[in-house]
Design a protein around this motif. Structure first.
Motif, short mmCIF file in Angstrom:
data_model
loop_
_atom_site.label_atom_id
_atom_site.label_comp_id
_atom_site.label_asym_id
_atom_site.label_seq_id
_atom_site.Cartn_x
_atom_site.Cartn_y
_atom_site.Cartn_z
N VAL A 221 0.86 -1.19 0.00
CA VAL A 221 0.00 0.00 0.00
C VAL A 221 0.89 1.24 0.00
CG1 VAL A 221 -1.71 1.34 1.30
CG2 VAL A 221 -1.84 -1.15 1.33
N ARG A 250 -1.78 -1.50 -3.83
CA ARG A 250 -2.80 -0.45 -4.04
C ARG A 250 -2.32 0.92 -3.61
NH1 ARG A 250 -8.42 -2.71 -1.84
NH2 ARG A 250 -7.17 -3.89 -0.37
N TYR A 283 -2.66 4.03 -14.05
CA TYR A 283 -3.32 3.30 -12.96
C TYR A 283 -4.75 2.96 -13.36
CZ TYR A 283 0.43 4.99 -9.87
OH TYR A 283 1.66 5.27 -9.28
N SER A 286 -9.93 1.58 -8.71
CA SER A 286 -10.85 0.54 -8.23
C SER A 286 -11.93 1.09 -7.29
CB SER A 286 -10.07 -0.58 -7.52
OG SER A 286 -9.26 -0.05 -6.51
N VAL A 313 -8.63 4.92 -4.83
CA VAL A 313 -7.82 3.73 -4.61
C VAL A 313 -7.55 3.16 -6.00
CG1 VAL A 313 -7.72 1.43 -3.59
CG2 VAL A 313 -8.88 3.28 -2.37
N THR A 315 -4.83 0.68 -8.73
CA THR A 315 -3.81 -0.36 -8.90
C THR A 315 -3.09 -0.10 -10.22
OG1 THR A 315 -5.45 -1.75 -9.97
CG2 THR A 315 -5.08 -2.13 -7.62
#
Lengths: 316, 84
Positions: A221, A250, A283, A286, A313, A315
């Motif tokens: 994270v 993430r 990215y 999400s 958020v 990924t």
């Protein structure tokens, strides 16, 4: 636990028995700054029972951190609000932030220990007093961290007052929390906060510039909370941390739109501008959430270009 | 601009900035009397007044007037000349 999701009668006095720490904190503010009562009442107006429970815990944490310096902390908060109002005046007149370069922010704010102390204290208190700040922290703790099912290592860039790292370390699955900052004095402030609160066995604080090479360590994270708006080129920061995310890792971004402050440089004018930049940097988003400024509806914040805290958020 | 016309124009600016179509301005009205008139809305109100009347307030003036009467006096004193 039953959680009310509708507005209920919340005013400062009603907190005395149900949320004594929050009550004590608000009273400490009002003792020094009585005129802030209207704002605090606005801040509490749309709080749910769940919000009050979170505010009470947060107030308890802040009182523990600032137990002997609560008055100085309130004065810092009052100073910060006045500084923000001056920036707001510039922003409304000119439709842009006053500062245009990182160098100016270093000169006016980061290299000035007196200003930095007041600013950090002010930001710490705003976590309870500004509903958008509380909501982001609540989202970070209850919706993001608590739902990570595997053990994780977390990096926060620019941990500042340290409260996000505190919440990260309080989660069972967090096995290590790391804070990077370009300033040792800022890290000292973070260290002071965290050492007051808990064991720092999981914690590593390090002077590290994300634009410079390091060991290449990766994290599950990465947190960028109120960082991108302080940079001349936020895209560069988003790109440079990509390789530091472990596979499946993430990124948690918290960034305000239309939020003039003494050290804000990059102006995001809408949540969509934040989403677009993060996607353009490769990215995939999400989750996202938006929290308008205290006492303002999201519709009004969008229509009138008022402050909105944007959480993403993402990924790789 | 005489005071009566100024009050009429200023009422429209207040009503729009503070989102209250029922707001009636009197000389002794203060921020404490109007629920929406908080510190951030005050700044937006000030900038709306500057744009409506073609004037500019100093940072000190933004915070120092105590009621609408003071504000009206300030606007009247400024009309025709800009403040740095």
């Amino acid at each position: 636990m039953l959680v009310l999701t509708v507005e209920f009668d919340t005013n400062i006095e009603s907190l005395e028995t149900v949320a004594p720490n929050a009550y004590h904190l608000f009273q400490a503010v009002l003792q020094i700054w009585p005129a802030h009562k209207k704002f605090i009442e606005q801040r509490l107006k749309f709080s749910t029972e769940k919000d009050i429970i979170f505010i009470e815990k947060l107030a308890q944490i802040l009182i523990k951190i600032k137990q002997n310096e609560l008055k100085e902390c309130v004065l810092g908060y009052q100073w910060m609000c006045a500084a923000v109002l001056e920036e707001e005046l510039y922003f409304r007149r000119n439709h842009q932030y006053r500062l245009t370069s990182f160098e100016e922010a270093v000169r006016d704010v980061y290299d000035n220990p007196t200003v930095m102390t007041k600013y950090m204290d002010g930001l710490l208190l705003s976590q309870v007093l500004w509903s958008n700040h509380t909501s982001v922290l609540q989202y970070f703790h209850e919706s993001f961290l608590e739902n990570i099912s595997k053990p994780f290592q977390l990096l926060e860039v620019g941990p500042g007052h340290g409260i996000f790292l505190y919440y990260a370390m309080s989660v069972k699955n967090c096995i290590r929390a790391v804070g990077w900052d370009i300033s040792q004095s800022s890290l000292d402030f973070t260290q002071n906060t965290l050492s007051t609160l808990s064991s720092s066995a999981k914690l590593t604080l390090k002077v590290q510039n994300i634009f410079e090479n390091d060991s290449g360590e990766q994290f599950d994270v990465i947190v960028l909370s109120e960082i991108l708006e302080h940079l001349e080129n936020p895209q560069q920061a988003l790109l440079s941390i990509k390789h530091r995310l472990a596979p499946g890792g993430r990124l948690f971004v918290n960034v305000p739109c239309n939020s003039p402050a003494p050290d804000h440089i990059f102006l995001f004018r809408s949540p969509d501008e934040v989403f677009d930049m993060i996607r353009d940097c490769g990215y995939q988003i999400s989750e996202s959430a938006v929290f308008p400024a205290t006492g303002v509806s999201l519709q009004k914040a969008c229509d009138k270009s008022l402050t909105i805290s944007v959480v993403v958020v993402a990924t790789v | 601009m005489n005071e009566e016309i100024l009050y009429k124009k200023l009422t429209g600016v207040f009503q729009e900035a503070l989102e209250d179509e029922t707001l009636v301005l009197t000389s002794d009205l203060t921020a404490n009397d109007v629920p929406n008139w908080d510190s951030l809305n005050h700044i937006r109100l000030i900038v709306s007044i500057e744009e409506a009347f073609g004037i500019k307030f100093s940072t000190l003036e933004v915070t120092e007037f105590k009621n609408v009467g003071d504000l009206v006096d300030l606007i009247l004193s400024k009309q025709g000349h800009l403040v740095d």
